[in-house]
Design an enzyme around this catalytic site. Structure first.
Site, mmCIF file in Angstrom:
data_model
loop_
_atom_site.group_PDB
_atom_site.id
_atom_site.type_symbol
_atom_site.label_atom_id
_atom_site.label_comp_id
_atom_site.label_asym_id
_atom_site.label_seq_id
_atom_site.Cartn_x
_atom_site.Cartn_y
_atom_site.Cartn_z
ATOM 1 N N GLY A 73 8.239 124.269 39.026
ATOM 2 C CA GLY A 73 9.111 124.186 37.922
ATOM 3 C C GLY A 73 10.538 124.768 37.911
ATOM 4 N N GLN A 82 18.330 128.461 35.224
ATOM 5 C CA GLN A 82 18.294 128.755 36.644
ATOM 6 C C GLN A 82 19.362 128.394 37.533
ATOM 7 O OE1 GLN A 82 13.699 128.034 36.505
ATOM 8 N NE2 GLN A 82 13.874 129.889 37.655
ATOM 9 N N CYS A 139 8.060 133.166 40.132
ATOM 10 C CA CYS A 139 9.539 132.475 39.390
ATOM 11 C C CYS A 139 10.677 132.226 40.541
ATOM 12 C CB CYS A 139 10.032 133.327 38.266
ATOM 13 S SG CYS A 139 11.540 132.586 37.609
ATOM 14 N N LEU A 140 11.218 131.081 40.856
ATOM 15 C CA LEU A 140 12.197 131.062 41.588
ATOM 16 C C LEU A 140 13.439 131.717 41.609
ATOM 17 C CD1 LEU A 140 12.170 127.029 42.056
ATOM 18 C CD2 LEU A 140 11.118 128.788 43.666
ATOM 19 N N HIS A 166 6.230 128.599 30.762
ATOM 20 C CA HIS A 166 7.207 129.476 31.470
ATOM 21 C C HIS A 166 8.576 128.810 31.492
ATOM 22 C CE1 HIS A 166 7.972 131.633 35.476
ATOM 23 N NE2 HIS A 166 8.946 131.151 35.693
ATOM 24 N N GLU A 167 8.546 127.366 31.798
ATOM 25 C CA GLU A 167 9.953 126.751 31.958
ATOM 26 C C GLU A 167 10.759 126.754 30.669
ATOM 27 O OE1 GLU A 167 11.058 126.622 34.626
ATOM 28 O OE2 GLU A 167 9.089 126.857 35.780
ATOM 29 N N HIS A 225 12.269 129.977 29.700
ATOM 30 C CA HIS A 225 13.717 130.280 30.381
ATOM 31 C C HIS A 225 14.754 129.602 29.419
ATOM 32 C CE1 HIS A 225 13.129 131.555 34.528
ATOM 33 N NE2 HIS A 225 12.203 130.759 34.866
HETATM 34 ZN ZN ZN Z 1 10.824 130.839 36.363
#
Ligand code: ZN
Length: 172
Positions: A45, A50, A94-95, A136-137, A140
């Protein structure tokens, strides 16, 4: 095009993103870039903040089984419209917080409404990994990271590691 992913701490990861008014070709290209960036990472995701874009746009594909057909999903203005009382705990990552993982408890099932790549209004129920990932997304888009669910000490420890990582990356 693969876009650079912001690493926590970054003020852009703490901002509330703006809703998308209408789905332009420019936004579609942005969504396609985000999918390419997510698959390249690799991740399941990615949210627009991000990559430093403060639009309410997320992409996801939670198919992890080897050989299964990919399911690239683009959501503009995604909204959780219902959530189960029953919860699920997943070890999240998380990226924007590389190599750090922690258990987070969230509703096990959620109903989500969004606009797809062509601007059609969609509504779907998600469970399992998809439910965790979509929550989660969407977090963000509201300036919230999974580490915000952790105890302050654990959160600070992870943040310190990320500060160090960013310093090292800036040097090399
Ligand atoms: Zn994340």
């Amino acid at each position: 095009m693969i876009r650079p992913i912001l690493i926590h701490p970054d003020p852009r990861l703490k901002k509330v993103a703006d809703p998308v008014a209408d789905i332009s070709d420019e936004l579609r290209a942005l969504a396609d870039d985000m999918l390419a960036t997510m698959y390249d990472a690799p991740g399941i995701g990615l949210a627009a903040p991000q990559i430093g874009v403060l639009n309410r746009l997320i992409v996801l594909d939670c198919i992890k089984e080897e050989g299964a057909a990919p399911q690239p999903t683009i959501m503009f203005n995604p909204e959780v419209i219902a959530a189960s009382d029953e919860t699920n705990t997943y070890e999240e990552g998380c990226l924007s917080i590389p190599d750090q993982y922690a258990d987070v408890e969230r509703p096990a099932e959620v109903s989500v409404r969004w606009l797809d790549r062509d601007g059609n209004l969609k509504e779907q129920d998600f469970d399992g990994l998809w439910a965790t990932c979509v929550q989660h997304e969407i977090d963000h888009l509201n300036g919230k990271l999974f580490i915000d669910y952790l105890r302050p000490l654990k959160r600070q420890m992870i943040t310190r590691k990320m500060v160090k990582l960013k310093r090292e990356r800036a040097r090399s």
